[in-house]
Enzyme design. Structure first.
Site, PDB file in Angstrom:
ATOM      1  N   ASP A  25       0.884  -1.167   0.000  1.00 16.20           N
ATOM      2  CA  ASP A  25       0.000   0.000   0.000  1.00 16.20           C
ATOM      3  C   ASP A  25       0.921   1.216   0.000  1.00 16.20           C
ATOM      4  OD1 ASP A  25      -1.676   2.102   0.539  1.00 16.20           O
ATOM      5  OD2 ASP A  25      -2.455   1.309   2.428  1.00 16.20           O
ATOM      6  N   LYS A  87       3.314  11.176  -3.507  1.00 21.07           N
ATOM      7  CA  LYS A  87       2.283  10.535  -4.332  1.00 21.07           C
ATOM      8  C   LYS A  87       1.455  11.571  -5.092  1.00 21.07           C
ATOM      9  CE  LYS A  87      -1.331   7.045  -3.691  1.00 21.07           C
ATOM     10  NZ  LYS A  87      -1.988   6.238  -2.647  1.00 21.07           N
ATOM     11  N   GLU A 184      -7.091   0.778  -4.867  1.00 24.91           N
ATOM     12  CA  GLU A 184      -7.136   0.701  -3.407  1.00 24.91           C
ATOM     13  C   GLU A 184      -8.490   0.224  -2.876  1.00 24.91           C
ATOM     14  OE1 GLU A 184      -5.766   4.603  -2.413  1.00 24.91           O
ATOM     15  OE2 GLU A 184      -3.709   4.127  -2.980  1.00 24.91           O
ATOM     16  N   ASP A 206     -12.935   5.801   2.503  1.00 20.96           N
ATOM     17  CA  ASP A 206     -11.515   5.829   2.877  1.00 20.96           C
ATOM     18  C   ASP A 206     -11.148   7.214   3.390  1.00 20.96           C
ATOM     19  OD1 ASP A 206      -8.773   5.853   3.044  1.00 20.96           O
ATOM     20  OD2 ASP A 206      -8.422   4.972   1.074  1.00 20.96           O
TER      21      ASP A 206
END
Lengths: 620, 107
Positions: A25, A87, A184, A206
């Protein structure tokens, strides 16, 4: 001596055959690595027993690179050379990056992707991500006692091709073989075993440290499809900390704190938030550098009340995602909670109320994505028996089909089909006595072969001579998990078969795929008329052939005048078919049909008489 | 004699079976293959076969097929940690030599 792990019954691997695979992850704030051990997915900890690796990399001028907690601690001290949240820059040009001015980095614009100037020179986001991945790889190899076969790396569902490719590149730089990139939310759903559950719609909520994502997934036949995503790139657990921090200052009536006190207060705020997930109240007592004392108690209800707005802010994107998917909350079969911030009871309650059901919370929300990736990696590495279902998530970018009479395309596999996939369709011969069939495999969204991309040609030979339309030729298209297409044609009567293999995506850039798609939409009308014309021409030719064959066989049933009339109609039809006027061809076809009605009736009578001749009524 | 688990190994096996959600015990065995003749088999057991030999060690059932027993007689299965890596280790008195990695052996 190697250390052994327990296998599933009958699946003990031969020595040196067990493939070590991990799920990673690669998060904006934190990253994790997990694997399946003794048939149980586990997150791998570092030598201090910590599972989370802060996604922070610090570059020293002397060439040293530090990743994780040590780098995170140095963020304030050496902001320029300490890269966090990289990211957000993956696969992005300078123009795409929001709030450049508020970030402590020195950016350099470079073709394709932005670069960050550090003490070790310009670093691309791919290199920074690779340093994080390398740290995780080393941790995994130390934990598993050998080199890794491959990894499944998770990416947000909304990542585009450039961002996905950048992630793959980073893995390659880090010396990792990417078995697959996994969305994800899909990973979270897999961790909960939903891929084995019944089909339906699932929502993945999330709420991470600094970002909020909501995804609506559809599960059918073990395949997850992302129907819609939404979120807020600047909303996360940190905002809850901030609310508590503000409350602390207000409640204790202190002035604006210094940098050191600010950090202490933030840490206390975070601790209070975490404690309130397990307890009804938390006591905060500390002494600041200026001598002010803080001595307050925060109850769970008060905390829920002061952060109510933040929770509500997550529901707006949730509503939007559902609306985009054309669904209502009642249609959602399960809700998966991801991200540490979903531990807060009032977040769970709000989500539960919104969807009218208890969300799934029994797995650690920080680890659920990595665990799903590990489960997928274990399957893809071949550590589970072959008869178990593979999870399939890639789609075909452009439709695959073949050429039919008249230069038209018959689509066999429509675009966006998930792979691997297999589809078959039956075709027949066009002419009497036809013994071969040419198969031309094409790719594209247009109706005419000349507007699509030619992939391959092959021939099926040895079809037994039959009248037109009697042969049954089954053409099967099969695309395996790596996107490799194989096409086979089989004559069903005799079983003769021919086949070819093609790699459909080969040499086709994203631009080209986009262009072909766009053209497909732009020319939809034009393509429709072209198809109609070609279809009428084929019909005209087929009817002409059939009529001529019938005239050759049973021409004696007609008198010369009748024969001349049909011949004239045939000439008219051929003339019409040579032109571009679709309705005229159709008219000529109708005329031929009417003028041969009588002839067809006589032929029918003759064949019945032949069939009945010399037979008694009893035998029928 | 038979085969035993160390206390640590038994604890881990019980733990794994609980997490896995099913299983009657642990199946040990040997089979021919590998770079040095024989290889160990270490699997969860869902069913008891008719001719299985069952040893109970620290509350965990260890199942062995009769053909494997001679190779494993007197073995203790231990659970060890080496750095970050952890796993099961066969302490098998019958082993004469093994390949460098220890995944296969000779008696």
């Amino acid at each position: 001596m190697a250390l052994l792990q327990i296998a599933e019954p009958g699946e003990s691997t031969a020595p040196h055959q067990h493939r070590l695979a991990v799920g990673i992850d690669l998060g904006t704030t934190n990253s994790l690595v997990a694997t399946v051990r003794n048939s149980v997915p586990v997150v791998l900890n570092d030598d201090k027993g910590r599972a989370l690796l802060p996604s922070v990399v610090r570059y020293f001028a002397d060439g040293r690179t530090v990743v994780g907690h040590a780098a995170q601690a140095a963020q304030a001290q050496d902001p320029r050379n300490t890269i966090a949240s990289v990211k957000r820059f993956m696969g992005r040009g300078l123009a795409d990056v929001a709030h450049v001015e508020s970030m402590p980095y020195v950016f350099e614009d470079a073709p394709g992707m932005v670069r960050l100037r550090t003490a070790q020179g310009a670093k691309s986001p791919v290199e920074v991500s690779a340093d994080i991945l390398r740290t995780l790889r080393e941790r995994a190899e130390a934990s598993l006692g050998g080199p890794l076969t491959g990894a499944v790396i998770t990416v947000p569902a909304y990542f585009d091709d450039a961002q996905r490719q950048a992630t793959k590149d980073a893995a390659r730089v880090a010396g990792l073989e990417v078995l697959r990139l996994l969305n994800e939310p899909t990973a979270a759903a897999i961790a909960y075993g939903l891929d084995n559950a019944s089909e339906g719609i699932y929502a993945v909520y999330d709420l991470g440290g600094g970002t909020f994502d909501i995804s609506i997934l559809k599960l059918s036949r073990g395949v997850f499809e992302v129907l819609a995503t939404s979120g807020d790139a600047a909303l996360g657990g940190d905002d809850f900390d901030h609310r508590v921090y503000c409350w602390l200052i207000e409640a204790s009536r202190i002035g604006p704190p210094g940098l050191e006190d600010m950090r202490t207060l933030y840490m206390e705020a975070r601790r209070a938030k975490e404690v309130l997930s397990a307890q009804d109240a938390v006591h905060i007592g500390l002494k600041l550098s200026g001598g002010e004392e803080i001595d307050v108690t925060l109850t769970r209800d008060a905390f829920a009340d002061m952060t109510k707005k933040l929770v509500e802010k997550t529901l707006a994107p949730t509503r939007k995602a559902l609306r985009d998917a054309g669904l209502s909350p009642e249609e959602v079969k399960g809700v998966v909670m991801v991200g540490g911030a979903t531990r807060m009871p009032h977040v769970q309650r709000a989500v539960g109320e919104f969807f009218g059901q208890e969300p799934l919370t029994n797995l650690d929300p920080d680890k659920v994505v990595a665990i799903g990736a590990a489960i997928q990696a274990n399957v893809l590495a071949g550590n589970r028996s072959a008869d178990e279902d593979w999870l399939l998530l890639d789609v075909i970018p452009l439709s695959l089909g073949l050429e039919t009479m008249g230069g038209l395309v018959e689509k066999i596999i429509p675009r966006n089909s998930t792979i691997p996939t297999a589809r078959a369709q039956e075709f027949t011969t066009f002419k009497d006595g036809q013994t071969a069939m040419a198969i031309h495999v094409v790719q594209g969204e247009r109706e005419r072969v000349s507007d699509c991309r030619s992939l391959a040609r092959f021939e099926l030979r040895g079809i037994p001579p039959m009248v037109a339309g009697a042969a049954r030729i089954r053409v099967s298209f099969q695309v395996d998990a790596d996107g490799l297409l194989s096409v086979s044609a089989r004559e069903m009567g005799t079983g003769i078969e021919a086949r070819i293999e093609v790699k459909p995506s080969y040499g086709l850039g994203d631009d080209e795929v986009t262009r072909m798609l766009r053209e497909g939409f732009e020319h939809a009308q034009e393509d429709m008329s072209a198809r109609a014309l070609a279809e009428q021409r084929v019909e005209a030719q087929r009817l002409g052939e059939a009529t001529r064959a019938a005239l050759a066989a049973d021409g004696d049933l007609l008198d010369p005048a009748e024969r001349a009339a049909i011949d004239a109609v045939l000439v008219d039809l051929a003339k019409a078919a040579a032109g571009e006027d679709t309705p005229a061809i159709k008219k000529a076809i109708d005329v031929l049909g009417r003028s041969t009605d009588e002839f067809a009736a006589r032929r029918m009578n003759r064949s019945i008489q032949r069939a009945l001749a010399g037979r008694s009524v009893e035998s029928l | 004699m038979g085969v035993t688990l160390s206390e640590k190994a038994a604890k881990h096996v019980a733990n794994y079976i609980a997490k896995r959600g099913r299983g009657v015990g642990l199946r040990l065995g040997v089979r021919t293959s590998g770079c040095s003749g024989m290889a160990y088999k270490l699997e969860f057991a869902d069913d008891l076969a008719a001719d299985d030999l069952v040893f109970e060690s620290h509350g965990v059932k260890v199942l062995i097929d009769p053909k494997s027993l001679p190779y494993l007689e007197g073995t203790e299965l231990d659970f060890v940690r080496e750095g970050l890596n952890e796993g099961f280790k066969f302490n098998n008195p019958n082993v004469k030599d093994e390949c460098g990695c220890g995944e296969s052996f000779n008696v």
